[in-house]
Each structure stands twice: as C-alpha cells, then as structure tokens.
Design a protein around this motif. Structure first.
Motif, PDB file in Angstrom:
ATOM      1  N   ALA A  21      84.458  87.523  56.865  1.00 16.58           N
ATOM      2  CA  ALA A  21      84.150  86.651  57.999  1.00 16.58           C
ATOM      3  C   ALA A  21      85.396  85.973  58.570  1.00 16.58           C
ATOM      4  N   ASP A  22      86.404  85.712  57.727  1.00 19.30           N
ATOM      5  CA  ASP A  22      87.621  85.045  58.195  1.00 19.30           C
ATOM      6  C   ASP A  22      88.661  86.017  58.759  1.00 19.30           C
ATOM      7  N   GLY A  23      88.304  87.314  58.841  1.00 21.61           N
ATOM      8  CA  GLY A  23      89.207  88.315  59.399  1.00 21.61           C
ATOM      9  C   GLY A  23      90.103  88.991  58.376  1.00 21.61           C
ATOM     10  N   THR A  24      90.111  88.494  57.138  1.00 19.87           N
ATOM     11  CA  THR A  24      90.882  89.166  56.094  1.00 19.87           C
ATOM     12  C   THR A  24      90.157  90.439  55.681  1.00 19.87           C
ATOM     13  N   LEU A  25      90.874  91.311  54.986  1.00 14.72           N
ATOM     14  CA  LEU A  25      90.299  92.563  54.518  1.00 14.72           C
ATOM     15  C   LEU A  25      90.370  92.608  52.995  1.00 14.72           C
ATOM     16  N   THR A  26      89.279  93.018  52.374  1.00 15.32           N
ATOM     17  CA  THR A  26      89.225  93.219  50.929  1.00 15.32           C
ATOM     18  C   THR A  26      89.288  94.718  50.694  1.00 15.32           C
ATOM     19  N   THR A  47     103.176  93.308  44.601  1.00 15.20           N
ATOM     20  CA  THR A  47     103.366  93.128  46.045  1.00 15.20           C
ATOM     21  C   THR A  47     102.707  91.865  46.595  1.00 15.20           C
ATOM     22  N   LEU A  48     102.207  90.988  45.739  1.00 11.12           N
ATOM     23  CA  LEU A  48     101.536  89.777  46.198  1.00 11.12           C
ATOM     24  C   LEU A  48     102.469  88.961  47.097  1.00 11.12           C
ATOM     25  N   GLY A  49     101.956  88.566  48.260  1.00  9.38           N
ATOM     26  CA  GLY A  49     102.727  87.771  49.201  1.00  9.38           C
ATOM     27  C   GLY A  49     103.650  88.575  50.100  1.00  9.38           C
ATOM     28  N   LYS A  50     103.717  89.867  49.895  1.00  7.25           N
ATOM     29  CA  LYS A  50     104.618  90.699  50.697  1.00  7.25           C
ATOM     30  C   LYS A  50     103.925  91.218  51.952  1.00  7.25           C
ATOM     31  N   LYS A  51     104.721  91.410  52.988  1.00 10.87           N
ATOM     32  CA  LYS A  51     104.232  92.003  54.228  1.00 10.87           C
ATOM     33  C   LYS A  51     104.611  93.478  54.188  1.00 10.87           C
ATOM     34  N   LEU A  79      97.551  88.921  50.494  1.00 11.41           N
ATOM     35  CA  LEU A  79      97.243  87.510  50.278  1.00 11.41           C
ATOM     36  C   LEU A  79      96.842  87.198  48.843  1.00 11.41           C
ATOM     37  N   GLU A  80      96.137  88.119  48.231  1.00 14.72           N
ATOM     38  CA  GLU A  80      95.531  87.824  46.933  1.00 14.72           C
ATOM     39  C   GLU A  80      95.302  89.115  46.171  1.00 14.72           C
ATOM     40  N   LEU A 105      94.041  91.268  52.090  1.00 14.09           N
ATOM     41  CA  LEU A 105      95.187  91.216  52.989  1.00 14.09           C
ATOM     42  C   LEU A 105      94.808  90.630  54.330  1.00 14.09           C
ATOM     43  N   LYS A 106      95.833  90.108  54.990  1.00 11.65           N
ATOM     44  CA  LYS A 106      95.687  89.639  56.368  1.00 11.65           C
ATOM     45  C   LYS A 106      96.303  90.714  57.239  1.00 11.65           C
TER      46      LYS A 106
END
Length: 131
Positions: A21-26, A47-51, A79-80, A105-106
């Motif tokens: 719902a917040d636009g993130t992807l699981t 890779t946590l926190g990496k773009k 993101l997580e 991820l965002k």
C-alpha cells in the motif's frame, strides 16, 4: 504443479513481487524455485540499504542442493531484509509467498512494477520448463 498466486508479479528468474500500500515492493522466490532448490539453509545478504539496478544481484540463497542468486526485479533501494531468515531460512520452503519473503525495496519508478510478468505468463514459463 507449482502454486502461482494471481495477485503477484513475477520475473523470469523465479522471483515474485508484491506491491504494498505504501508503494514499496516485497520480493521472494516462487514456489517453483523453492521446490527446485530443496531445503534452504542460509541466505547471504549484503545489500541492505544499497541502491541497485534491475537485474543486479541482491543475495544468495543456499540450499542442500545448490546456491541460487536472487536478482533485483526493478531498480531501487533495498529497504529491509526478512530478519526471520537469519534464524529460520526454511521459511522459504514452508511459506514462499508469506513469511518466506526475502526483502523489501523502494522502486526508483513505481510504474516499473507493471512491466513484470503476470501470473498467467509466469505459469506458462513454469509449465514449459516442466514439460
């Protein structure tokens, strides 16, 4: 016959993607992929926190049979990670579409989700591989 939920998107590398719902992807691996891997014993996740860009390596899933790479389905920031995998990586085998998710991820572009494979297209890919 592999379980392919109709409300998810998929990749040719056997990852599933759910838009939250917040636009993130699981993201996780499909039922078909976990069946091929066998019992999952470890996730190597750095890779946590990496773009990253679509197609980049996110983590490795180690099973009793093989090591499999998990790739980013769309460009974005990790993101997580699923912390439960540190103590119980077998969640991937038990609930690949539930508690067995791997990371969130965002996406850089929200519309990129729409370009992933539909459940129908993914099912055709799996059926062709199993034939």
């Amino acid at each position: 016959m592999s379980n392919v939920p109709g409300d998810l998107k998929y990749t040719e590398e056997h990852e599933w993607v759910r838009k939250e719902a917040d636009g993130t992807l699981t993201v996780g691996i499909t039922d078909h992929a976990q069946q091929l891997l066998g019992d999952v014993v470890y996730l190597n996740f750095e890779t946590l926190g990496k773009k990253l860009q679509a197609g980049d390596l996110v983590c490795e899933v180690e099973s009793v049979k093989a090591v499999s790479d998990i790739f980013l389905p769309v460009s974005g920031e990790i993101l997580e990670k699923n912390e439960d995998m540190d103590t119980d990586p077998n969640l991937i085998n038990e609930e690949p579409y539930g508690d067995g998710w791997i990371f969130k991820l965002k996406p850089d572009d929200a519309a990129s989700f729409d370009g992933l494979m539909s459940a129908e297209d993914y099912k055709k890919l799996v059926d062709a591989a199993e034939a």
